[in-house]
Every structure is written in C-alpha cells, then in structure tokens.
Scaffold this motif. Structure first.
Motif, PDB file in Angstrom:
ATOM      1  N   ARG A 252       0.849  -1.187   0.000  1.00  2.00           N
ATOM      2  CA  ARG A 252       0.000   0.000   0.000  1.00  2.00           C
ATOM      3  C   ARG A 252       0.891   1.246   0.000  1.00  2.00           C
ATOM      4  N   PRO A 253       0.371   2.363  -0.480  1.00  2.00           N
ATOM      5  CA  PRO A 253       1.153   3.604  -0.397  1.00  2.00           C
ATOM      6  C   PRO A 253       1.594   3.858   1.041  1.00  2.00           C
ATOM      7  N   SER A 254       2.835   4.285   1.193  1.00  2.00           N
ATOM      8  CA  SER A 254       3.390   4.436   2.534  1.00  2.00           C
ATOM      9  C   SER A 254       2.608   5.429   3.383  1.00  2.00           C
ATOM     10  N   GLY A 255       1.938   6.377   2.746  1.00  2.00           N
ATOM     11  CA  GLY A 255       1.168   7.362   3.487  1.00  2.00           C
ATOM     12  C   GLY A 255      -0.039   6.816   4.198  1.00  2.00           C
ATOM     13  N   THR A 256      -0.449   5.572   3.897  1.00  2.00           N
ATOM     14  CA  THR A 256      -1.619   4.996   4.574  1.00  2.00           C
ATOM     15  C   THR A 256      -1.302   4.615   6.013  1.00  2.00           C
TER      16      THR A 256
END
Length: 404
Positions: A252-256
């Motif tokens: 998943r995108p690291s920002g999640t």
C-alpha cells in the motif's frame, strides 16, 4: 555489471554462471538458421549489501517485449489461477477500477470485465495487447514508467487495485517501475505483485528460470526494500505454488500508515533459516546446478545410445536456459511441441530444436517426453496421459531428474 541496480553497491558476489545464451524468447524462423545469433552472459550475482539477486541488463525490455512470443491464455492452469485471484480480490477489496501492468493477452482482466468492473491493461507488447483488445479487454500499449503511470492516472483516474503479476523481475529499473506503480494506485489503494520466490528457486534447483528477461530474483527481504524505493509498504505476503514457488506481495502507499503483517515476518524467518539473508546461503547453488546438468545429459546420451526417441513438451523461456546450458541439440532431443501456434515451424534459440504442434507426439509415439515447463507438472501430466498408451514415459528435469 559493476553496481547493484537497487542500492548502487559495488559489492556483487557471483552465485552461478550459466555461460552465454541467446535471449530465451527469440525463436528462429527457418530462414534465420544460417544467420549468426547474438548470445549474452547469464551470470547471477548477489548484492552483499541489499541482497538483491540480479543479472546484468544486457538486453532491454524494448528488445524483448515490443513483439512477444508468450501468450498467457495458452496455459489453462494459469488462466484458472488468475480467475481465482480476481474472485478473491474483488470479494475482499471491492475495487471500482483495476489496472494490470504487463497484462499480456487479457488472461486476468477478462475475469474483471466479466464482473462488470472497470479495468485497464497496460501491456508493452503490441501483438499480445492487440489480442487482449480483440477479446474485449481495454488495453494500452505502454511500458510502465513514473511518467506513463502519471499520464494513465490523469486520463483514467487512480486505481483501487494495481496488479503486477510476473513482471517485477522483468524490469531493470526497479525503482522507476515501482514509482510507476505508485503513480497508478490511489492513495488508499492496493498493489499486488506476484514474482517467483528466490527461496524455492534455490531450494529446488530451479536455475532454468534464470534468463535474460528476468533481471532480478526476489526474496521477501529484498522485495520489501524494492517496494520501499517507490514509496510502497509491504503489508502482507502469500506463498503460491505457481512457477515452482512464488510470492504474492500486497503493498500500500506508505502514506496509509499500514505496517507489515504477521505473514511477512513468518516468510522472512523462513528465508533467514534457509541462509538467504547471508552470503553463505548461496555458496552451494552452483554445485547443485552442475548436478542437474550432468543427470539430464547422462539420461539423454544413454537414451540415444539405446536407440530410444526423446522429444520435448513445451517451448518456454526456462526450457531454453536448460537446453543451452546443457548443450542439448536435435541429436538428443528430436523436437519439442507447444500449444502456441506462434512458435510452430520455428526453432528454439541457441539449441535450434524444431517446435511443432502438440499432436505430433501422438503421431510419432516417442519413448520419452521431456517436460520443459515442469512448473505445470499437474496440468501437463493430465494432458499427456495418452503417452502411456504406447508405453511412453514423462521426464522431469527439475529439481532432480525424474522419469514417471
């Protein structure tokens, strides 16, 4: 090759040297048999710092994938594998838009189309992408880069699920490709990557899956670092039987804020126990590869001496690594067959073994059939069950020679 393509380290250690071979999907026409063939070194090395196993990028993806000989839909079991993946992913994630990178002839996305879910294939090979569109699967002809990923996102919107099956090994610019995946996926979306697992490659002597299209070979340990290079966090991993042993990486995108789950730790522990997080775990692989070669050649030479006929089944890329490394020519393997009509009437690269339609086996009734796509053992054993009608036997060369 002087530096690691992922971390830039100059500490690259040789694992196995398979000599020099032609690119594995460059099948020859009859007219090309009197022409020279380019060969390239096939030497697997390990980065001592980030532990990414890799070969030099001596051919480019553009050389290989602009016109491609491999059509995924010719493998019944592979299409079924894709159907199950789509069913599970749709049930779990409920995606509204699915993008598959290296979507081939639509073997996977056709199941998404059947469910009425919006989707898009991103396929660099013009010929197989055309087959996908003919089958009703929306497909663009593109190599994935950060720029093309951003352009596709701008035109079609962010994807809830990005699928990249059996392509992550095919890209020499690992970080750039991973940034392309990040460009495609929604900020709260999912990326699924399937790639052969270096653990099973090493444990089961699957050295024939080393070929010029595969630039790197992943453990979960090295894949985790590769995904991070594109701002993706590995959150889950599944062990799969496909291709002799693969991993499905869920990122998943690291920002999640998502963190690796317990299955990631479990597989990392298995890899560490096998020695693959240390250089010492790779030390005996070359000796095991040499044993496979000796056993197969001894069988073929003995069969020829006894007047027995041996033909092949399948003309996969892995088969061409095996044939060329072992020095097998038509005197030992009369021909091979393949379901893909694109290859009929052509000759395997390097070894120059004729490729014929599958029904030739029933016509000639050979004593032995050497199964080159051994990873499809269950499927092909059923398909070739008729060989026993005349007392023929199947031969599997990997992980050790087996005659059944």
């Amino acid at each position: 090759m002087t530096t690691c393509r992922l971390c830039g380290s100059a500490s690259l250690i040789g694992v196995v040297d398979l000599g020099a071979t032609p690119p594995c999907e460059r099948f020859l026409t009859a007219e090309q048999l009197d022409e020279p063939e380019m060969t390239y070194p096939l030497h697997l090395r390990l980065c001592a710092d980030c532990r990414l196993a890799q070969i030099p990028a001596l051919i480019t993806p553009e050389d290989t994938f602009t016109e491609y000989a491999y059509f995924s839909s010719y493998s019944t079991s592979w299409v079924e594998h894709a159907r199950r993946f789509v069913a599970d992913a749709v049930e779990r994630l409920r995606p509204g838009f699915v993008v598959e990178v290296a979507s081939n002839d639509g073997y996977l996305l056709r199941h998404v189309v059947e469910r009425g879910i919006r989707c898009l294939g991103v396929e660099p090979s013009a010929n197989v992408g055309r087959a996908a569109r003919d089958a009703g699967v929306p497909t663009v002809t593109e190599f994935l880069t950060p720029e093309s990923g951003s352009a596709i996102r701008a035109e079609h919107g962010p994807a809830d699920l990005v699928v990249a099956n059996n392509v992550y090994a095919h890209i020499p610019d690992v970080a750039g490709f991973t940034r392309g995946l990040r460009a495609l996926v929604a900020d709260d979306g999912w990326v699924s990557v399937e790639v052969q697992h270096l653990l099973t490659l090493m444990e089961l002597n699957q050295y024939d899956t080393i070929y010029h299209e595969h630039f790197q070979y992943y453990t979960v340990d090295s894949a985790q670092r590769a995904l991070a290079s594109g701002d993706l966090t590995l959150v889950d991993v599944e062990l799969l039987p496909t291709h002799g042993g693969s991993i499905r990486l869920w990122a998943r995108p690291s920002g999640t804020g998502a963190e690796p789950g317990p299955r990631v730790a479990e597989v990392l522990a298995r890899e560490k126990a096998a020695g693959l997080h240390e250089l010492s775990g790779y030390a005996q692989f070359a000796d095991r590869v040499a044993r496979v070669r000796r056993e197969l050649l001894a069988f073929l030479v003995d069969a020829a001496a006894q007047g027995r006929t041996v033909v092949g089944y399948g003309a996969p890329g892995k088969g061409n690594t095996l044939l060329n490394h072992c020095g097998i020519r038509p005197d030992l393997l009369r021909y091979t067959v393949d379901r893909n009509p694109y290859k009929h009437g052509r000759f395997t690269p390097g070894a120059r073994i004729p490729v014929l339609p599958p029904d030739q086996i029933a016509v000639d009734r050979p004593d032995y059939v050497l199964v080159l796509p051994w990873n499809l053992r269950e499927e092909l054993t059923a398909q070739l069950s008729y060989v026993r009608d005349w007392g023929g036997r199947l031969v599997f060369p990997i992980p050790r020679l087996e005659i059944v």
